[in-house]
Design a protein around this motif. Structure first.
Motif, PDB file in Angstrom:
ATOM      1  N   GLY A  85      -9.159  11.758 -15.124  1.00  0.00           N
ATOM      2  CA  GLY A  85     -10.299  11.479 -14.267  1.00  0.00           C
ATOM      3  C   GLY A  85     -10.220  10.182 -13.496  1.00  0.00           C
ATOM      4  O   GLY A  85     -11.096   9.885 -12.690  1.00  0.00           O
ATOM      5  N   LYS A  86      -9.171   9.405 -13.740  1.00  0.00           N
ATOM      6  CA  LYS A  86      -9.025   8.141 -13.025  1.00  0.00           C
ATOM      7  C   LYS A  86      -8.267   8.349 -11.719  1.00  0.00           C
ATOM      8  O   LYS A  86      -7.389   9.209 -11.649  1.00  0.00           O
ATOM      9  CB  LYS A  86      -8.296   7.120 -13.907  1.00  0.00           C
ATOM     10  N   PRO A  87      -8.606   7.565 -10.685  1.00  0.00           N
ATOM     11  CA  PRO A  87      -7.908   7.733  -9.401  1.00  0.00           C
ATOM     12  C   PRO A  87      -6.536   7.082  -9.426  1.00  0.00           C
ATOM     13  O   PRO A  87      -6.336   6.037 -10.052  1.00  0.00           O
ATOM     14  CB  PRO A  87      -8.829   7.016  -8.417  1.00  0.00           C
ATOM     15  N   GLY A  88      -5.583   7.724  -8.754  1.00  0.00           N
ATOM     16  CA  GLY A  88      -4.266   7.140  -8.612  1.00  0.00           C
ATOM     17  C   GLY A  88      -4.258   6.150  -7.459  1.00  0.00           C
ATOM     18  O   GLY A  88      -5.283   5.871  -6.842  1.00  0.00           O
ATOM     19  N   SER A  89      -3.094   5.620  -7.177  1.00  0.00           N
ATOM     20  CA  SER A  89      -2.970   4.646  -6.092  1.00  0.00           C
ATOM     21  C   SER A  89      -3.081   5.338  -4.739  1.00  0.00           C
ATOM     22  O   SER A  89      -2.868   6.542  -4.623  1.00  0.00           O
ATOM     23  CB  SER A  89      -1.636   3.912  -6.200  1.00  0.00           C
ATOM     24  N   ARG A  90      -3.401   4.568  -3.723  1.00  0.00           N
ATOM     25  CA  ARG A  90      -3.504   5.122  -2.379  1.00  0.00           C
ATOM     26  C   ARG A  90      -2.945   4.126  -1.374  1.00  0.00           C
ATOM     27  O   ARG A  90      -2.984   2.927  -1.579  1.00  0.00           O
ATOM     28  CB  ARG A  90      -4.961   5.424  -2.022  1.00  0.00           C
ATOM     29  N   VAL A  91      -2.438   4.691  -0.299  1.00  0.00           N
ATOM     30  CA  VAL A  91      -1.956   3.850   0.801  1.00  0.00           C
ATOM     31  C   VAL A  91      -2.558   4.296   2.125  1.00  0.00           C
ATOM     32  O   VAL A  91      -2.221   3.756   3.169  1.00  0.00           O
ATOM     33  CB  VAL A  91      -0.412   3.879   0.883  1.00  0.00           C
ATOM     34  N   CYS A  92      -3.447   5.275   2.087  1.00  0.00           N
ATOM     35  CA  CYS A  92      -3.987   5.843   3.331  1.00  0.00           C
ATOM     36  C   CYS A  92      -4.722   4.798   4.169  1.00  0.00           C
ATOM     37  O   CYS A  92      -4.496   4.687   5.384  1.00  0.00           O
ATOM     38  CB  CYS A  92      -4.885   7.036   3.035  1.00  0.00           C
ATOM     39  N   THR A  93      -5.598   4.028   3.547  1.00  0.00           N
ATOM     40  CA  THR A  93      -6.368   3.036   4.293  1.00  0.00           C
ATOM     41  C   THR A  93      -5.447   1.982   4.902  1.00  0.00           C
ATOM     42  O   THR A  93      -5.576   1.629   6.076  1.00  0.00           O
ATOM     43  CB  THR A  93      -7.409   2.366   3.390  1.00  0.00           C
ATOM     44  N   LYS A  94      -4.505   1.500   4.103  1.00  0.00           N
ATOM     45  CA  LYS A  94      -3.617   0.449   4.598  1.00  0.00           C
ATOM     46  C   LYS A  94      -2.723   0.945   5.725  1.00  0.00           C
ATOM     47  O   LYS A  94      -2.641   0.322   6.792  1.00  0.00           O
ATOM     48  CB  LYS A  94      -2.767  -0.102   3.458  1.00  0.00           C
ATOM     49  N   GLU A  95      -2.063   2.097   5.508  1.00  0.00           N
ATOM     50  CA  GLU A  95      -1.053   2.533   6.465  1.00  0.00           C
ATOM     51  C   GLU A  95      -1.621   3.227   7.690  1.00  0.00           C
ATOM     52  O   GLU A  95      -0.998   3.208   8.754  1.00  0.00           O
ATOM     53  CB  GLU A  95      -0.036   3.430   5.758  1.00  0.00           C
ATOM     54  N   PHE A  96      -2.794   3.853   7.560  1.00  0.00           N
ATOM     55  CA  PHE A  96      -3.340   4.594   8.695  1.00  0.00           C
ATOM     56  C   PHE A  96      -4.538   3.918   9.354  1.00  0.00           C
ATOM     57  O   PHE A  96      -5.021   4.382  10.380  1.00  0.00           O
ATOM     58  CB  PHE A  96      -3.706   6.017   8.259  1.00  0.00           C
ATOM     59  N   LYS A  97      -5.020   2.828   8.760  1.00  0.00           N
ATOM     60  CA  LYS A  97      -6.117   2.062   9.353  1.00  0.00           C
ATOM     61  C   LYS A  97      -5.718   0.605   9.586  1.00  0.00           C
ATOM     62  O   LYS A  97      -5.623   0.136  10.706  1.00  0.00           O
ATOM     63  CB  LYS A  97      -7.361   2.134   8.454  1.00  0.00           C
ATOM     64  N   ILE A  98      -5.464  -0.112   8.487  1.00  0.00           N
ATOM     65  CA  ILE A  98      -5.233  -1.553   8.571  1.00  0.00           C
ATOM     66  C   ILE A  98      -3.981  -1.877   9.373  1.00  0.00           C
ATOM     67  O   ILE A  98      -4.008  -2.715  10.289  1.00  0.00           O
ATOM     68  CB  ILE A  98      -5.157  -2.161   7.164  1.00  0.00           C
ATOM     69  N   LEU A  99      -2.857  -1.224   9.060  1.00  0.00           N
ATOM     70  CA  LEU A  99      -1.616  -1.531   9.754  1.00  0.00           C
ATOM     71  C   LEU A  99      -1.601  -1.003  11.181  1.00  0.00           C
ATOM     72  O   LEU A  99      -0.976  -1.602  12.070  1.00  0.00           O
ATOM     73  CB  LEU A  99      -0.417  -0.986   8.972  1.00  0.00           C
ATOM     74  N   VAL A 100      -2.292   0.115  11.411  1.00  0.00           N
ATOM     75  CA  VAL A 100      -2.387   0.653  12.776  1.00  0.00           C
ATOM     76  C   VAL A 100      -3.174  -0.312  13.663  1.00  0.00           C
ATOM     77  O   VAL A 100      -2.769  -0.632  14.785  1.00  0.00           O
ATOM     78  CB  VAL A 100      -3.042   2.049  12.757  1.00  0.00           C
ATOM     79  N   THR A 101      -4.303  -0.774  13.139  1.00  0.00           N
ATOM     80  CA  THR A 101      -5.086  -1.770  13.864  1.00  0.00           C
ATOM     81  C   THR A 101      -4.282  -3.060  14.018  1.00  0.00           C
ATOM     82  O   THR A 101      -4.284  -3.692  15.085  1.00  0.00           O
ATOM     83  CB  THR A 101      -6.401  -2.055  13.112  1.00  0.00           C
TER      84      THR A 101
END
Length: 252
Positions: A85-101
């Motif tokens: 039930g615990k969430p795994g790691s994610r890179v979506c916000t960093k790679e598709f939002k933060i780094l794109v901006t």
């Protein structure tokens, strides 16, 4: 969107707004419709720059869904839930939002010695989400809605004051941070979109199964999404916000 309206009214001193679009096959279609039909025309009418960005690679534009499907699930990217039930790691916000901006900012002169001032639309009742230490080396984070003492409940009123409808919640079709009632609404009212989310989960788990690993899920229930709303299946009535997205980058 409230920040965009406040800028048009002269209450915020920001003229450039960036929207990192994670992909027409990934982002909430209602969000993209709102951007095209309301946000972009409003910005243009008030002399504001509302710029749409995409993640670019050497092979062209990449969306979150494309990354997952084309890699046959080996690059899961999103914070899927483990069997406990615990969430795994994610890179979506960093790679598709933060780094794109960030790529746009750096292309327009932002450096560690000449940092860009980046405003995040976090409201007063969400002050715990404001964290200047999360800034990238080329940016300085500020929170103008806190200075104006704008609360989340104020935002719809601000948006409507400009004659605009309130935008829908921005999130990927397959975002694991979605609550069970939201999944159920998608299942009932947008079955094609729900089926696409199921395909993402299936693709990731097919890759894990081939490696002899345990499955992961798009909800905390520990059950496959496509089986969640079948007749006779008991699902939880409530979700908690303990693991909700808190970066402030959705709809950025």
């Amino acid at each position: 969107m409230a920040a965009l309206v406040l800028a048009a009214q002269g209450r915020l001193d920001f003229r450039t707004f960036l929207f990192a679009n994670v992909g027409a096959d990934s982002e909430n279609p209602a969000t993209l419709h709102y951007f095209e039909q309301y946000a972009a025309p409003f910005a243009a009418a008030h002399g504001l720059d509302l710029i749409e960005l995409h993640r670019e690679t050497k092979n062209g534009t990449e969306t979150i869904r494309q990354r997952i499907i084309r890699s046959n699930g080996s690059r899961q990217t999103i914070p899927v839930f483990l069997t406990n039930g615990k969430p795994g790691s994610r890179v979506c916000t960093k790679e598709f939002k933060i780094l794109v901006t960030g790529a746009w900012l750096k292309a327009h002169g932002a450096t560690a010695d000449n940092r860009a001032t980046v405003a995040m639309g976090i409201s007063l009742d969400e002050i715990g989400r404001a964290n200047e230490s999360k800034a990238m080396p080329y940016e300085r984070l500020v929170y103008p809605l806190l200075d104006l003492k704008v609360r989340r409940a104020d935002c719809p009123r601000i948006i409507r004051s400009a004659g605009l409808p309130v935008p829908p919640k921005s999130s990927c079709d397959f975002c694991p941070m979605r609550k069970i009632p939201e999944w159920q609404a998608m299942h009932e009212h947008d079955p094609e979109r729900f089926a696409r989310a199921c395909e993402v989960e299936d693709t990731i788990n097919a890759n894990l199964a081939a490696k002899g690993k345990r499955p992961v899920f798009l909800t905390r229930t520990g059950r496959p999404l496509r089986e969640l709303f079948k007749a006779g299946v008991q699902v939880p009535l409530f979700d908690t916000d303990d693991e909700a997205c808190d970066s402030g980058w959705c709809w950025t």
